[in-house]
Design a protein around this motif. Structure first.
Motif, PDB file in Angstrom:
ATOM      1  N   ASN A  20       5.337  24.494 -26.420  1.00  0.00           N
ATOM      2  CA  ASN A  20       5.836  24.047 -27.713  1.00  0.00           C
ATOM      3  C   ASN A  20       4.635  23.537 -28.495  1.00  0.00           C
ATOM      4  N   PHE A  21       4.526  23.952 -29.732  1.00  0.00           N
ATOM      5  CA  PHE A  21       3.387  23.566 -30.563  1.00  0.00           C
ATOM      6  C   PHE A  21       3.812  22.580 -31.638  1.00  0.00           C
ATOM      7  N   ARG A  22       2.914  21.664 -31.939  1.00  0.00           N
ATOM      8  CA  ARG A  22       3.128  20.704 -33.020  1.00  0.00           C
ATOM      9  C   ARG A  22       1.782  20.160 -33.462  1.00  0.00           C
ATOM     10  N   LEU A  23       1.785  19.454 -34.585  1.00  0.00           N
ATOM     11  CA  LEU A  23       0.574  18.793 -35.054  1.00  0.00           C
ATOM     12  C   LEU A  23       0.347  17.526 -34.233  1.00  0.00           C
ATOM     13  N   ALA A  24      -0.902  17.221 -33.961  1.00  0.00           N
ATOM     14  CA  ALA A  24      -1.242  15.992 -33.237  1.00  0.00           C
ATOM     15  C   ALA A  24      -0.887  14.783 -34.099  1.00  0.00           C
ATOM     16  N   LYS A  25      -0.496  13.708 -33.428  1.00  0.00           N
ATOM     17  CA  LYS A  25      -0.173  12.443 -34.094  1.00  0.00           C
ATOM     18  C   LYS A  25      -1.169  11.380 -33.628  1.00  0.00           C
ATOM     19  N   VAL A  26      -1.290  10.325 -34.404  1.00  0.00           N
ATOM     20  CA  VAL A  26      -2.183   9.220 -34.027  1.00  0.00           C
ATOM     21  C   VAL A  26      -1.805   8.694 -32.638  1.00  0.00           C
ATOM     22  N   SER A  27      -0.519   8.674 -32.330  1.00  0.00           N
ATOM     23  CA  SER A  27      -0.074   8.169 -31.016  1.00  0.00           C
ATOM     24  C   SER A  27      -0.542   9.061 -29.860  1.00  0.00           C
ATOM     25  N   ASP A  28      -0.978  10.296 -30.152  1.00  0.00           N
ATOM     26  CA  ASP A  28      -1.479  11.209 -29.112  1.00  0.00           C
ATOM     27  C   ASP A  28      -2.936  10.941 -28.751  1.00  0.00           C
ATOM     28  N   ILE A  29      -3.637  10.155 -29.570  1.00  0.00           N
ATOM     29  CA  ILE A  29      -5.091  10.022 -29.409  1.00  0.00           C
ATOM     30  C   ILE A  29      -5.511   9.657 -27.982  1.00  0.00           C
ATOM     31  N   PRO A  30      -4.942   8.625 -27.353  1.00  0.00           N
ATOM     32  CA  PRO A  30      -5.408   8.320 -25.979  1.00  0.00           C
ATOM     33  C   PRO A  30      -5.246   9.494 -25.006  1.00  0.00           C
ATOM     34  N   SER A  31      -4.100  10.162 -25.046  1.00  0.00           N
ATOM     35  CA  SER A  31      -3.867  11.305 -24.147  1.00  0.00           C
ATOM     36  C   SER A  31      -4.810  12.455 -24.459  1.00  0.00           C
ATOM     37  N   LEU A  32      -5.025  12.712 -25.752  1.00  0.00           N
ATOM     38  CA  LEU A  32      -5.910  13.808 -26.139  1.00  0.00           C
ATOM     39  C   LEU A  32      -7.359  13.533 -25.767  1.00  0.00           C
ATOM     40  N   VAL A  33      -7.811  12.302 -25.947  1.00  0.00           N
ATOM     41  CA  VAL A  33      -9.186  11.959 -25.559  1.00  0.00           C
ATOM     42  C   VAL A  33      -9.371  12.183 -24.059  1.00  0.00           C
ATOM     43  N   ASP A  34      -8.385  11.769 -23.268  1.00  0.00           N
ATOM     44  CA  ASP A  34      -8.456  12.002 -21.817  1.00  0.00           C
ATOM     45  C   ASP A  34      -8.505  13.494 -21.512  1.00  0.00           C
ATOM     46  N   LEU A  35      -7.623  14.269 -22.149  1.00  0.00           N
ATOM     47  CA  LEU A  35      -7.572  15.716 -21.911  1.00  0.00           C
ATOM     48  C   LEU A  35      -8.897  16.382 -22.284  1.00  0.00           C
ATOM     49  N   ILE A  36      -9.405  16.079 -23.477  1.00  0.00           N
ATOM     50  CA  ILE A  36     -10.630  16.722 -23.961  1.00  0.00           C
ATOM     51  C   ILE A  36     -11.822  16.376 -23.068  1.00  0.00           C
ATOM     52  N   ASN A  37     -11.974  15.100 -22.733  1.00  0.00           N
ATOM     53  CA  ASN A  37     -13.096  14.712 -21.877  1.00  0.00           C
ATOM     54  C   ASN A  37     -12.960  15.289 -20.479  1.00  0.00           C
ATOM     55  N   GLN A  38     -11.742  15.364 -19.976  1.00  0.00           N
ATOM     56  CA  GLN A  38     -11.526  15.954 -18.655  1.00  0.00           C
ATOM     57  C   GLN A  38     -11.868  17.446 -18.682  1.00  0.00           C
ATOM     58  N   ALA A  39     -11.421  18.147 -19.711  1.00  0.00           N
ATOM     59  CA  ALA A  39     -11.651  19.596 -19.776  1.00  0.00           C
ATOM     60  C   ALA A  39     -13.125  19.933 -19.952  1.00  0.00           C
ATOM     61  N   TYR A  40     -13.835  19.141 -20.764  1.00  0.00           N
ATOM     62  CA  TYR A  40     -15.233  19.457 -21.053  1.00  0.00           C
ATOM     63  C   TYR A  40     -16.225  18.826 -20.068  1.00  0.00           C
ATOM     64  N   ARG A  41     -15.867  17.720 -19.459  1.00  0.00           N
ATOM     65  CA  ARG A  41     -16.869  16.954 -18.710  1.00  0.00           C
ATOM     66  C   ARG A  41     -16.562  16.710 -17.238  1.00  0.00           C
ATOM     67  N   THR A  42     -15.560  17.342 -16.669  1.00  0.00           N
ATOM     68  CA  THR A  42     -15.333  17.221 -15.229  1.00  0.00           C
ATOM     69  C   THR A  42     -15.204  18.619 -14.640  1.00  0.00           C
ATOM     70  N   GLN A  43     -15.423  18.716 -13.365  1.00  0.00           N
ATOM     71  CA  GLN A  43     -15.272  20.003 -12.666  1.00  0.00           C
ATOM     72  C   GLN A  43     -14.112  19.868 -11.704  1.00  0.00           C
ATOM     73  N   GLN A  44     -13.114  20.695 -11.885  1.00  0.00           N
ATOM     74  CA  GLN A  44     -11.973  20.719 -10.987  1.00  0.00           C
ATOM     75  C   GLN A  44     -11.793  22.138 -10.485  1.00  0.00           C
ATOM     76  N   SER A  45     -10.930  22.300  -9.506  1.00  0.00           N
ATOM     77  CA  SER A  45     -10.824  23.592  -8.832  1.00  0.00           C
ATOM     78  C   SER A  45     -10.545  24.758  -9.774  1.00  0.00           C
ATOM     79  N   ARG A  46      -9.618  24.606 -10.719  1.00  0.00           N
ATOM     80  CA  ARG A  46      -9.256  25.714 -11.599  1.00  0.00           C
ATOM     81  C   ARG A  46     -10.128  25.766 -12.854  1.00  0.00           C
ATOM     82  N   SER A  47     -10.876  24.701 -13.111  1.00  0.00           N
ATOM     83  CA  SER A  47     -11.587  24.571 -14.373  1.00  0.00           C
ATOM     84  C   SER A  47     -12.780  25.512 -14.456  1.00  0.00           C
ATOM     85  N   TRP A  48     -12.836  26.261 -15.537  1.00  0.00           N
ATOM     86  CA  TRP A  48     -14.006  27.102 -15.787  1.00  0.00           C
ATOM     87  C   TRP A  48     -14.573  26.852 -17.172  1.00  0.00           C
ATOM     88  N   THR A  49     -14.021  25.893 -17.891  1.00  0.00           N
ATOM     89  CA  THR A  49     -14.515  25.601 -19.240  1.00  0.00           C
ATOM     90  C   THR A  49     -15.395  24.358 -19.278  1.00  0.00           C
TER      91      THR A  49
END
Length: 174
Positions: free
Chosen positions: A5-34
């Protein structure tokens, strides 16, 4: 295929999004290739940086959710003249290799065209050391333009561990 489901990000999403973005770009996990962990150290984005991004008048951040509660991915669109720049694009590392990123990118391109019908292209900047990511975008119709930019140290998005440039990739949306 995961139902998103797609929607525009809200200010209330900021903590979750910051965690997601930093996790995706700056950690290495088993499935992660980005991840960029081998090439860049430090935080990719802060809560303040994301808040500023959400406040830009020519920019939107789309969120893809599973079951309207779990944020699976996000993608930023910045509109300039007849082009849309794609950035802040990431998928939860646990959901990578499941066509989530492909679905998010396709949705974002269509969203951008619907919002600004006169768009003629989508542009993105990819680290030159990320050959597998460059190949992924080429399979999605993007081509290298030949333009390169230095890594944006002043943007406070991490510190390179190796020499890095950003290469511009472009896709014709017409």
């Amino acid at each position: 295929m995961i139902n998103l489901n797609f929607r525009l990000a809200k200010v209330s999403d900021i903590p979750s999004l910051v965690d997601l973005i930093n996790q995706a770009y700056r950690t290495q996990q088993s499935r992660s290739w980005t991840t960029e962990v081998e090439f860049v150290k430090g935080q990719r984005i802060s809560q303040e940086q994301l808040k500023q991004q959400l406040e830009l008048p020519n920019s939107v951040l789309l969120v893809a959710e599973i079951n309207s509660s779990q944020i699976a991915a996000c993608i930023g669109l910045t509109f300039q003249n007849n082009a849309v720049e794609i950035g802040t694009f990431c998928t939860d590392p646990n959901l990578q290799n499941m066509k989530v990123g492909r679905s998010v990118l396709e949705y974002a391109e269509q969203f951008a065209l619907h919002k600004v019908p006169e768009l003629d292209s989508a542009i993105m900047y990819v680290l030159n050391v990320r050959s597998e990511l460059i190949s992924y975008y080429e399979r999605r119709g993007y081509t290298k333009t030949g333009n390169q930019e230095p890594y944006p140290l002043e943007a406070d998005v991490g510190v390179p561990l190796v020499p890095i440039k950003l290469i511009e990739m472009k896709k014709d949306l017409k």
